[in-house]
Design an enzyme around this catalytic site. Sequence first.
Site, PDB file in Angstrom:
ATOM      1  N   SER A 108      63.900 -25.519 -80.156  1.00  0.00           N
ATOM      2  CA  SER A 108      62.627 -25.907 -80.772  1.00  0.00           C
ATOM      3  C   SER A 108      62.719 -27.305 -81.390  1.00  0.00           C
ATOM      4  O   SER A 108      61.695 -27.860 -81.800  1.00  0.00           O
ATOM      5  CB  SER A 108      62.234 -24.886 -81.843  1.00  0.00           C
ATOM      6  OG  SER A 108      63.247 -24.808 -82.831  1.00  0.00           O
ATOM      7  N   HIS A 158      77.011 -25.221 -84.233  1.00  0.00           N
ATOM      8  CA  HIS A 158      76.771 -24.302 -85.358  1.00  0.00           C
ATOM      9  C   HIS A 158      77.806 -23.187 -85.452  1.00  0.00           C
ATOM     10  O   HIS A 158      77.566 -22.168 -86.094  1.00  0.00           O
ATOM     11  CB  HIS A 158      75.345 -23.740 -85.266  1.00  0.00           C
ATOM     12  CG  HIS A 158      74.279 -24.784 -85.463  1.00  0.00           C
ATOM     13  ND1 HIS A 158      72.981 -24.655 -85.042  1.00  0.00           N
ATOM     14  CD2 HIS A 158      74.355 -26.010 -86.058  1.00  0.00           C
ATOM     15  CE1 HIS A 158      72.294 -25.740 -85.365  1.00  0.00           C
ATOM     16  NE2 HIS A 158      73.110 -26.579 -85.972  1.00  0.00           N
ATOM     17  N   ASN A 185      61.838 -26.190 -71.395  1.00  0.00           N
ATOM     18  CA  ASN A 185      61.300 -25.323 -72.449  1.00  0.00           C
ATOM     19  C   ASN A 185      59.914 -24.874 -72.000  1.00  0.00           C
ATOM     20  O   ASN A 185      59.172 -25.692 -71.469  1.00  0.00           O
ATOM     21  CB  ASN A 185      61.212 -26.104 -73.786  1.00  0.00           C
ATOM     22  CG  ASN A 185      61.074 -25.192 -74.995  1.00  0.00           C
ATOM     23  OD1 ASN A 185      60.231 -24.299 -75.015  1.00  0.00           O
ATOM     24  ND2 ASN A 185      61.890 -25.423 -76.012  1.00  0.00           N
TER      25      ASN A 185
HETATM   26  P1  OAD Z   1      64.602 -21.582 -81.890  1.00  0.00           P
HETATM   27  O1  OAD Z   1      64.467 -20.117 -81.999  1.00  0.00           O
HETATM   28  O2  OAD Z   1      64.136 -22.409 -83.046  1.00  0.00           O
HETATM   29  O3  OAD Z   1      63.832 -22.096 -80.612  1.00  0.00           O
HETATM   30  C1  OAD Z   1      63.964 -21.478 -79.364  1.00  0.00           C
HETATM   31  C2  OAD Z   1      63.268 -22.334 -78.319  1.00  0.00           C
HETATM   32  O4  OAD Z   1      63.523 -21.742 -77.047  1.00  0.00           O
HETATM   33  C3  OAD Z   1      61.759 -22.457 -78.466  1.00  0.00           C
HETATM   34  O5  OAD Z   1      61.383 -23.820 -78.366  1.00  0.00           O
HETATM   35  C4  OAD Z   1      61.218 -21.647 -77.285  1.00  0.00           C
HETATM   36  O6  OAD Z   1      60.008 -22.194 -76.779  1.00  0.00           O
HETATM   37  C5  OAD Z   1      62.336 -21.768 -76.284  1.00  0.00           C
HETATM   38  N1  OAD Z   1      62.469 -20.663 -75.324  1.00  0.00           N
HETATM   39  C6  OAD Z   1      62.164 -19.353 -75.486  1.00  0.00           C
HETATM   40  N2  OAD Z   1      62.479 -18.646 -74.392  1.00  0.00           N
HETATM   41  C7  OAD Z   1      63.004 -19.524 -73.500  1.00  0.00           C
HETATM   42  C8  OAD Z   1      63.547 -19.412 -72.187  1.00  0.00           C
HETATM   43  N3  OAD Z   1      63.600 -18.226 -71.541  1.00  0.00           N
HETATM   44  N4  OAD Z   1      63.990 -20.523 -71.575  1.00  0.00           N
HETATM   45  C9  OAD Z   1      63.941 -21.719 -72.216  1.00  0.00           C
HETATM   46  N5  OAD Z   1      63.455 -21.888 -73.447  1.00  0.00           N
HETATM   47  C10 OAD Z   1      62.992 -20.818 -74.090  1.00  0.00           C
HETATM   48  O7  OAD Z   1      66.147 -21.863 -81.537  1.00  0.00           O
HETATM   49  P2  OAD Z   1      67.009 -23.195 -81.744  1.00  0.00           P
HETATM   50  O8  OAD Z   1      66.211 -24.406 -81.460  1.00  0.00           O
HETATM   51  O9  OAD Z   1      68.259 -22.986 -80.999  1.00  0.00           O
HETATM   52  O10 OAD Z   1      70.928 -22.488 -86.680  1.00  0.00           O
HETATM   53  O11 OAD Z   1      67.300 -23.121 -83.289  1.00  0.00           O
HETATM   54  C11 OAD Z   1      68.101 -24.113 -83.866  1.00  0.00           C
HETATM   55  C12 OAD Z   1      68.909 -23.539 -84.991  1.00  0.00           C
HETATM   56  O12 OAD Z   1      68.039 -22.883 -85.907  1.00  0.00           O
HETATM   57  C13 OAD Z   1      69.870 -22.445 -84.567  1.00  0.00           C
HETATM   58  O13 OAD Z   1      71.077 -22.931 -84.061  1.00  0.00           O
HETATM   59  C14 OAD Z   1      70.086 -21.703 -85.846  1.00  0.00           C
HETATM   60  C15 OAD Z   1      68.666 -21.651 -86.343  1.00  0.00           C
HETATM   61  O14 OAD Z   1      68.474 -21.526 -87.691  1.00  0.00           O
HETATM   62  C16 OAD Z   1      71.719 -21.893 -87.563  1.00  0.00           C
HETATM   63  O15 OAD Z   1      71.720 -20.688 -87.724  1.00  0.00           O
HETATM   64  C17 OAD Z   1      72.564 -22.850 -88.325  1.00  0.00           C
END
Ligand code: OAD
Length: 239
Positions: free
Chosen positions: A186, A118, A210
């Site tokens: 997520s 991204h 996760n």
């Molecule tokens: P999310 O914010 O959607 O998800 C974060 C995940 O991290 C969740 O499943 C939490 O349960 C988990 N989590 C939280 N704290 C944690 C920890 N200490 N250790 C491990 N896991 C933990 O973030 P992404 O999946 O990265 O895109 O989101 C995907 C994309 O959505 C991003 O790259 C961004 C966003 O919109 C763009 O901006 C293009």
Amino acid sequence: MTLSPDGVPNIHDFARVVFFTGAGMSAESGVPTYRGKGGIWKEYDWESYACQEAFDAEPQRVWDFHNYRRGIVGKCAPNKGHELIAAAEKKLPHVVVVTQNIDGLHQLAGTKTVHELHGNLWKLRCSRCGARKMDRSAPLADVKCSCGEWWRPDIVWFGDALFPSVIDAVAEAMDDCDLLVSIGTSAVVYPAAQMPLIAKRAGATLVEINPEDTPMSEVFDVRLRGTATEMLTKMSWGL
Ligand code: OAD
């Protein structure tokens, strides 16, 4: 595969490893996630701050948001999880990081091979003259390129296509690994969410780190419910 008494595979047992990371990877560094408690998209609707249409309509507002993010991320340092991944890259024959994160923390921790699906919050590109540059100032000192056009954050916003060269490199890495460790995503944003399936089809062992289940959890061979630093520490004995 050797498992610890609590069922955790050791990264050492694998020669070709891909770490696939999302916002949860950097949560323990203080970078807010996008969804869940304290998630960015709860406070800021992406239609107004993170898409080309918003930038075309109100570039200053979009820059205010990205400068706010620069201010937060610029104060964050890599955590122990980032460091363990960088150490794994030094020790193991072949390690690749594929990240959805735009914070650059894997590189700050010393990891060399990082594919940013991204883009990167610190990189800029000019849509008029094609210039590109890296600028870590927060707020960005000059939001205009020398040609007069607004700099655009070189990140993938909602509705943007992924960079084709990055997709190719990621597909190759996924297809060619023995172990895929997904950390802190997520798994709701496509096409990133389905990329671990390439590794699955190629016969790799899949581990998900996760604290919570995700829509992709069932494709993982091992599901480790805990934080990135906690579980990467457990997977890294001997590193
Ligand atoms: P999310 O914010 O959607 O998800 C974060 C995940 O991290 C969740 O499943 C939490 O349960 C988990 N989590 C939280 N704290 C944690 C920890 N200490 N250790 C491990 N896991 C933990 O973030 P992404 O999946 O990265 O895109 O989101 C995907 C994309 O959505 C991003 O790259 C961004 C966003 O919109 C763009 O901006 C293009």
